[in-house]
Design an enzyme around this catalytic site. Structure first.
Site: not given
Ligand code: LLP
Length: 436
Positions: A299-301, A365-366
């Site tokens: 998990p990240g988000r 500027c977009e």
């Molecule tokens: N594991 C892998 C291999 C990933 O590529 C990612 C995110 C995660 C875990 C974590 O995903 P999460 O739990 O955070 O959804 N920039 C985009 C999100 C790109 C996610 C990239 N990979 C945004 O702002 O929504």
């Protein structure tokens, strides 16, 4: 009916009730101010300037703990790309999480944080020779290989039994934005399960004497709402494990757990996920007569998004067919609306007023530099007002740029009434340092 007339049913930024689950835990409206981590937003803005990304440490820690508690036998790996910052990585280490990095740069932050190599996983559809060398030198525990070229390159660079996982594209549609859907066929990530490429990758890794295959990995996408998508991924991945012909000890289901951004958005059903995915794993493994691998999730988000609030100062208000409220940040600190059509709530802090719908835009500027369309702010919103945008903890600092040579905002951690920058504001000196 105008948006303002609809107000009682949809709520507005000036009412005392905050959007549930969207703001950091414990955020309160006190008078007209907003208390985040026990500190008034107006004071934070005065002390650290704007734009400013406020990060509530306790919310981050609580979410990290919730993942560990929901899946006590799994390895919970923080997706370092969602909020790359040594101090945040330290919190994760203290909470017993592992860390995934996707470049030598993210690994450098992990090293700076003293994050134990034994709990670091390296990802990335492209890892340069420098990325791989940095990973081997620090001794990261696992590298997730993503192409046949990489298997050969890593095989040649590694000296003794480097543990690897193979990134598989399982063909699961996670029903999310196309730009963050990574489990479906026909894309750059991973080895296709359906085409047999994943099985071929297994054979190639096994052939390399310097590599040891420990697991399979998939990441079906980001902002995933349905547990069923993960169950489907488990079914397909266990099928693959059964046909590997070698023991697979770990199954990494990646991240993607959704976070709420707007009023009414639901939180990810973590308890349901834990229960249903564990059940699916046990069932499929019994069916295929393979020992259940240890589960990993990344998990990240879901850990950091709702811990973050960005504070902006209104710089100008322009009346045309609609009201544009222009702030001192924009797509350089939040490109997500432009990239994914992401929507945000906005709240005016410090005073109230009869609301009207406005469009909050950035300073770049977009024409596409729009932070939030049709949000309700006091009708007399004017230059000098302070705006707070919640759910900005994930992929904001990470995606920030210097477009128009605007300096990137600080990240200020708050906890128990104490604030401290964990990323300082960028300066013109920082900008000039790279020019030759
Ligand atoms: N594991 C892998 C291999 C990933 O590529 C990612 C995110 C995660 C875990 C974590 O995903 P999460 O739990 O955070 O959804 N920039 C985009 C999100 C790109 C996610 C990239 N990979 C945004 O702002 O929504």
């Amino acid at each position: 009916m105008t948006l303002a007339e609809l107000l009682p049913s949809i709520g507005c930024s000036t009412e005392p009730v905050l959007e549930e689950g969207v703001w950091p835990d414990g955020t309160e409206v006190v008078g007209q101010d907003l208390l985040i981590g026990g500190l008034p937003a107006t004071q934070l803005a005065a002390r650290f300037g704007t734009p400013c990304q406020v990060l509530d440490e306790q919310t981050v820690r609580t979410r990290a703990r919730a993942f560990r508690a929901a899946l006590p036998r799994a390895e919970v790996v923080f997706a370092g790309k969602s909020l790359p910052c040594p101090e945040v990585y330290r919190w994760m280490a203290q909470e017993g999480l592992s860390l995934d990095v996707s470049s030598a740069g993210e690994l450098a932050l992990a090293r700076a944080a003293g994050f134990p190599a034994s709990r670091i996983i390296m990802h990335g559809n492209v890892k340069t020779a420098e990325d791989l060398k940095a990973a081997l030198e620090y001794g990261v525990s696992r590298i997730v290989v993503d192409s046949l070229d990489e298997i050969a390159q890593l095989g040649a660079l590694a000296t003794h039994g480097q543990e690897v996982m193979i990134r598989v594209t399982p063909g699961v549609d996670a029903h999310t934005h196309a730009k963050i859907a990574t489990g479906v066929e026909d894309q750059k990530f991973g080895f296709s399960l359906a085409s047999g490429a994943a099985l071929e990758a297994v054979l190639r890794v096994v052939e390399q004497p310097s590599l040891r295959l420990v697991g399979l990995h998939c990441h079906i996408g980001s902002q995933v709402r349905h547990v069923a998508s993960y169950e489907e991924a488990v079914r397909r991945m266990v099928g693959l494990i059964a046909s590997c012909g070698t023991r697979i000890e770990q199954l990494d289901l990646g991240g993607g757990f959704c976070a709420p951004y707007l009023r009414g958005d639901s939180d990810f059903d973590l308890a349901g996920f834990a229960h249903r995915v564990t059940a699916a794993l046990n069932y499929e493994c019994a069916l295929h007569r393979v020992p259940p691998p240890r589960l990993l999730i990344e998990p990240g988000r879901a850990i950091v998004a709702n811990a973050g609030v960005t504070l902006y100062r209104v710089c100008a208000v322009k009346e045309s067919a609609r009201t544009f409220v222009a702030v001192d940040g924009g797509m350089s600190d939040n490109p997500r609306p432009a990239l994914y059509g992401a929507k945000y709530a906005v709240r005016l802090v410090g005073r109230g007023g009869r609301p009207k719908p406005v469009t909050v835009v950035g300073r770049h500027c977009e024409a596409g530099d729009v932070l939030a369309e049709d949000v309700l702010l006091p009708g007399d919103v004017h230059a000098g007002d302070l705006l707070a945008v919640p759910a900005t903890g994930a992929y904001h600092h990470a995606l920030a740029s210097n477009y128009n040579q605007v300096c990137r905002p600080p990240v200020v951690a708050v906890k128990d009434g104490v604030a401290r920058p964990v990323v300082r504001r960028e300066t013109e000196e920082d900008l000039l340092r790279r020019y030759v």
